[in-house]
Scaffold this motif. Structure first.
Motif, PDB file in Angstrom:
ATOM      1  N   LYS A 147       8.659  -3.546   4.096  1.00  0.00           N
ATOM      2  CA  LYS A 147       7.373  -3.735   3.419  1.00  0.00           C
ATOM      3  C   LYS A 147       6.417  -2.588   3.712  1.00  0.00           C
ATOM      4  CE  LYS A 147       7.895  -8.632   4.470  1.00  0.00           C
ATOM      5  NZ  LYS A 147       8.313  -9.167   3.184  1.00  0.00           N
ATOM      6  N   SER A 148       5.482  -2.368   2.785  1.00  0.00           N
ATOM      7  CA  SER A 148       4.333  -1.525   3.099  1.00  0.00           C
ATOM      8  C   SER A 148       3.322  -2.443   3.797  1.00  0.00           C
ATOM      9  CB  SER A 148       3.752  -0.924   1.814  1.00  0.00           C
ATOM     10  OG  SER A 148       3.158  -1.942   1.016  1.00  0.00           O
ATOM     11  N   GLY A 149       2.046  -2.080   3.841  1.00  0.00           N
ATOM     12  CA  GLY A 149       1.055  -2.995   4.404  1.00  0.00           C
ATOM     13  C   GLY A 149       0.285  -2.462   5.599  1.00  0.00           C
ATOM     14  N   TYR A 150       0.629  -1.232   6.041  1.00  0.00           N
ATOM     15  CA  TYR A 150      -0.181  -0.612   7.092  1.00  0.00           C
ATOM     16  C   TYR A 150      -0.954   0.580   6.534  1.00  0.00           C
ATOM     17  CZ  TYR A 150       2.433  -3.559  10.243  1.00  0.00           C
ATOM     18  OH  TYR A 150       2.981  -4.646  10.859  1.00  0.00           O
ATOM     19  N   GLY A 151      -0.984   0.681   5.204  1.00  0.00           N
ATOM     20  CA  GLY A 151      -1.763   1.745   4.585  1.00  0.00           C
ATOM     21  C   GLY A 151      -3.151   1.226   4.299  1.00  0.00           C
ATOM     22  N   LEU A 152      -3.193   0.150   3.496  1.00  0.00           N
ATOM     23  CA  LEU A 152      -4.445  -0.529   3.121  1.00  0.00           C
ATOM     24  C   LEU A 152      -5.419   0.384   2.372  1.00  0.00           C
ATOM     25  CD1 LEU A 152      -5.067  -2.750   6.296  1.00  0.00           C
ATOM     26  CD2 LEU A 152      -3.675  -3.275   4.297  1.00  0.00           C
ATOM     27  N   THR A 153      -4.951   1.587   1.999  1.00  0.00           N
ATOM     28  CA  THR A 153      -5.659   2.433   1.032  1.00  0.00           C
ATOM     29  C   THR A 153      -4.588   2.842   0.036  1.00  0.00           C
ATOM     30  OG1 THR A 153      -5.100   4.461   2.224  1.00  0.00           O
ATOM     31  CG2 THR A 153      -7.233   3.443   2.763  1.00  0.00           C
ATOM     32  N   MET A 160       3.592   4.958   2.599  1.00  0.00           N
ATOM     33  CA  MET A 160       4.609   4.073   3.189  1.00  0.00           C
ATOM     34  C   MET A 160       5.753   3.825   2.210  1.00  0.00           C
ATOM     35  SD  MET A 160       2.526   1.133   5.204  1.00  0.00           S
ATOM     36  CE  MET A 160       3.967   0.505   6.054  1.00  0.00           C
ATOM     37  N   LEU A 161       5.388   3.554   0.953  1.00  0.00           N
ATOM     38  CA  LEU A 161       6.424   3.231  -0.039  1.00  0.00           C
ATOM     39  C   LEU A 161       7.305   4.445  -0.348  1.00  0.00           C
ATOM     40  CD1 LEU A 161       4.231   0.947  -2.323  1.00  0.00           C
ATOM     41  CD2 LEU A 161       6.185   0.195  -0.954  1.00  0.00           C
ATOM     42  N   SER A 177      12.478  -2.704  -1.249  1.00  0.00           N
ATOM     43  CA  SER A 177      11.113  -2.293  -0.946  1.00  0.00           C
ATOM     44  C   SER A 177      10.092  -3.316  -1.459  1.00  0.00           C
ATOM     45  CB  SER A 177      10.883  -0.938  -1.613  1.00  0.00           C
ATOM     46  OG  SER A 177       9.547  -0.551  -1.479  1.00  0.00           O
ATOM     47  N   THR A 178       9.147  -3.665  -0.594  1.00  0.00           N
ATOM     48  CA  THR A 178       8.127  -4.657  -0.948  1.00  0.00           C
ATOM     49  C   THR A 178       6.728  -4.086  -0.763  1.00  0.00           C
ATOM     50  OG1 THR A 178       9.609  -6.429  -0.259  1.00  0.00           O
ATOM     51  CG2 THR A 178       7.283  -6.992  -0.471  1.00  0.00           C
ATOM     52  N   PHE A 179       5.899  -4.265  -1.797  1.00  0.00           N
ATOM     53  CA  PHE A 179       4.511  -3.797  -1.736  1.00  0.00           C
ATOM     54  C   PHE A 179       3.633  -4.893  -1.127  1.00  0.00           C
ATOM     55  CE2 PHE A 179       0.412  -3.347  -4.292  1.00  0.00           C
ATOM     56  CZ  PHE A 179      -0.167  -2.499  -3.360  1.00  0.00           C
ATOM     57  N   LEU A 180       3.109  -4.606   0.086  1.00  0.00           N
ATOM     58  CA  LEU A 180       2.272  -5.570   0.814  1.00  0.00           C
ATOM     59  C   LEU A 180       0.871  -4.982   1.019  1.00  0.00           C
ATOM     60  CD1 LEU A 180       1.857  -8.189   2.541  1.00  0.00           C
ATOM     61  CD2 LEU A 180       3.088  -7.060   4.407  1.00  0.00           C
ATOM     62  N   GLY A 181       0.262  -4.559  -0.080  1.00  0.00           N
ATOM     63  CA  GLY A 181      -1.100  -4.009   0.017  1.00  0.00           C
ATOM     64  C   GLY A 181      -2.080  -5.038   0.566  1.00  0.00           C
ATOM     65  N   ALA A 182      -1.832  -6.331   0.286  1.00  0.00           N
ATOM     66  CA  ALA A 182      -2.713  -7.404   0.759  1.00  0.00           C
ATOM     67  C   ALA A 182      -2.194  -7.986   2.076  1.00  0.00           C
ATOM     68  CB  ALA A 182      -2.831  -8.484  -0.303  1.00  0.00           C
ATOM     69  N   HIS A 183      -2.154  -7.135   3.087  1.00  0.00           N
ATOM     70  CA  HIS A 183      -1.647  -7.518   4.413  1.00  0.00           C
ATOM     71  C   HIS A 183      -2.815  -7.911   5.318  1.00  0.00           C
ATOM     72  CE1 HIS A 183       1.145  -6.228   8.011  1.00  0.00           C
ATOM     73  NE2 HIS A 183       1.130  -7.526   7.845  1.00  0.00           N
ATOM     74  N   LYS A 212       7.785   3.400  -9.561  1.00  0.00           N
ATOM     75  CA  LYS A 212       8.922   2.509  -9.248  1.00  0.00           C
ATOM     76  C   LYS A 212       9.196   2.449  -7.743  1.00  0.00           C
ATOM     77  CE  LYS A 212      11.454   2.768 -13.610  1.00  0.00           C
ATOM     78  NZ  LYS A 212      10.624   3.729 -14.386  1.00  0.00           N
ATOM     79  N   LEU A 213       8.156   2.152  -6.983  1.00  0.00           N
ATOM     80  CA  LEU A 213       8.272   2.202  -5.527  1.00  0.00           C
ATOM     81  C   LEU A 213       8.559   0.852  -4.887  1.00  0.00           C
ATOM     82  CD1 LEU A 213       5.376   4.712  -4.706  1.00  0.00           C
ATOM     83  CD2 LEU A 213       7.838   5.144  -4.543  1.00  0.00           C
ATOM     84  N   ALA A 214       8.480  -0.247  -5.650  1.00  0.00           N
ATOM     85  CA  ALA A 214       8.709  -1.559  -5.015  1.00  0.00           C
ATOM     86  C   ALA A 214       9.400  -2.538  -5.955  1.00  0.00           C
ATOM     87  CB  ALA A 214       7.387  -2.151  -4.540  1.00  0.00           C
TER      88      ALA A 214
END
Ligand SMILES: [Zn+2]
Length: 412
Positions: A147-153, A160-161, A177-183, A212-214
């Protein structure tokens, strides 16, 4: 290239016809062949059987597996292994009695990892993450979700992705790959969760989709993080881009995240430490896989997912590591399987099913991974000489793995 294993003490998780996933009572059975042989041709499982029926095979290499067990490699469907730096100082602070709040006030927690991630170059994040991926492969993981989720920008999340994408290109194991922008909520959005969700939906998500990152969308649906309403909004928006939900729910509180996930046909709902009867009820007759993360429970000293209640309700269950810098700095699936037996009262059969075929299902990989089935990818674990497969969870902390093979090639 033909690779033949002979005299295998026991070949586990043998499925003549591929199964998608296992639920309830089905999980009690782990089909095996004792005194078996296994033939790998190139990257696939080509054939297997009992030694007494071994036909004449001209193999390029033969491995005598006397006293050893062969099983499909672990399928770890929930990780955050792409991150920068570590948080061992917070670990020490906690031992010394600091509360989470005090640690957070000192700039700790997810926001700490986000700050480090933002300040670290993509190349360096890749280097650190690749090292972790190699470690988990050597521990028997043959398919993984990250997952992503430590960017938050926008920049941080895309960084991350892109690292995950590069790992996919450079390593032989399947990576989802999972997009976790709302972590977590970035500081500047404090008190205004809806505005941050707007940004995730309108600014970050379209870019993630464009590049096509996630494959999947995730959100931390939890008190103090994101609400059920935020979850509905984000999952609806992601659906338009074809991203299926795999979401963090019921870790500390049951607030209706499972129901939101089921409504959006989530591939999995993960954590589930706190389960109400209606949460179990909601998962019945759905295609959503419940996922338990016992090493996270161990590390945080929080309750374990009630596996017995879930299985007795006839539901499936998968096991994963949650490998991340804050709550589970470990990607060891062998320990996950042990803890599932020790703390969640799963039998070794149930735990191995949960960590192989059901883990594969939670990544849309059960057609190609998670069992010993002709035509599936040859991602397998060869153990050391051990008395039985129950020894794997029993001897927790012992490394019982001799070699790991990915696509038929030795990785360790
Ligand atoms: Zn997680």
């Amino acid at each position: 290239m033909k690779l033949l294993f002979t005299d295998i003490k026991e070949l586990l998780q043998v499925r003549e016809t591929a199964v998608e996933k296992l639920s309830g009572e089905e999980m009690k059975e782990l089909p095996t062949i004792k005194n078996a042989w296994l033939l790998i041709e190139d990257d696939k499982i080509s054939d297997f059987g009992k030694m007494e029926d071994l036909p004449e095979i001209k193999a390029d290499e033969t491995i005598n597996a006397q006293g050893k067990i062969v099983l499909p490699s672990w399928c770890d469907s929930h990780t955050h292994i792409v991150y920068a730096g570590n948080r061992e100082q917070e670990f020490v602070d906690r031992i010394n009695g600091l509360s989470y709040e005090e640690i957070a006030n000192r700039g700790g927690g997810i926001l700490n990892s986000a700050k480090t991630l933002q300040e670290t170059s993509e190349e360096e994040v890749y280097r650190q993450s690749a090292q972790r991926l190699e470690e988990v492969m050597s521990l028997g993981t043959g398919a993984v979700e990250i997952k992503s989720g430590y960017g938050l920008t926008k920049e941080g999340e895309l960084k991350m992705l892109r690292v995950i994408k590069k790992l996919k290109e450079n390593y032989p194991i399947p990576i989802k790959s999972t997009f976790l922008g709302a972590h977590a909520l970035p500081k500047e959005y404090k008190g205004n969760t809806a505005a941050y969700i707007d940004k995730v939906i309108n600014e970050i998500l379209p870019e993630v989709a464009k590049e096509k990152l996630a494959e999947y969308i995730d959100i931390f649906c939890e008190q103090g993080y994101f609400t059920v309403e935020d979850t509905h909004r984000l999952l609806s928006a992601a659906k338009a881009y074809g991203m299926k939900p795999k979401i963090h729910v019921n870790q500390f509180h049951a607030i209706g995240g499972i129901q939101a996930g089921v409504e959006h046909e989530a591939l999995s709902v993960d954590h589930l430490e706190v389960m109400r009867p209606e949460d179990i009820e909601s998962l019945k007759n759905t295609a959503t896989m419940p996922v338990a993360l016992p090493t996270c429970s161990l590390y945080l000293s929080i309750p374990y997912t009630p596996a017995r209640e879930i299985l007795e309700a006839g539901l499936p269950l998968a096991l994963a590591t949650d490998f991340n810098p804050g709550s589970t700095p470990s990607g060891n699936m062998n320990l996950v399987v042990s803890l599932a037996c020790i703390k969640m009262k799963m039998t070794p059969e149930e735990a191995i099913n949960a960590a192989t075929i059901n883990g594969a299902y939670a990544m849309d990989l059960s057609e190609t991974h998670g069992s010993i089935t002709k035509g599936k990818k040859a991602n397998i674990i060869l153990t050391k000489e051990i008395p039985s497969y129950a020894f794997l969870p029993y001897a927790f902390g012992t490394n019982s793995i001799d070699y790991v093979f990915i696509n038929g090639k030795k990785v360790k």
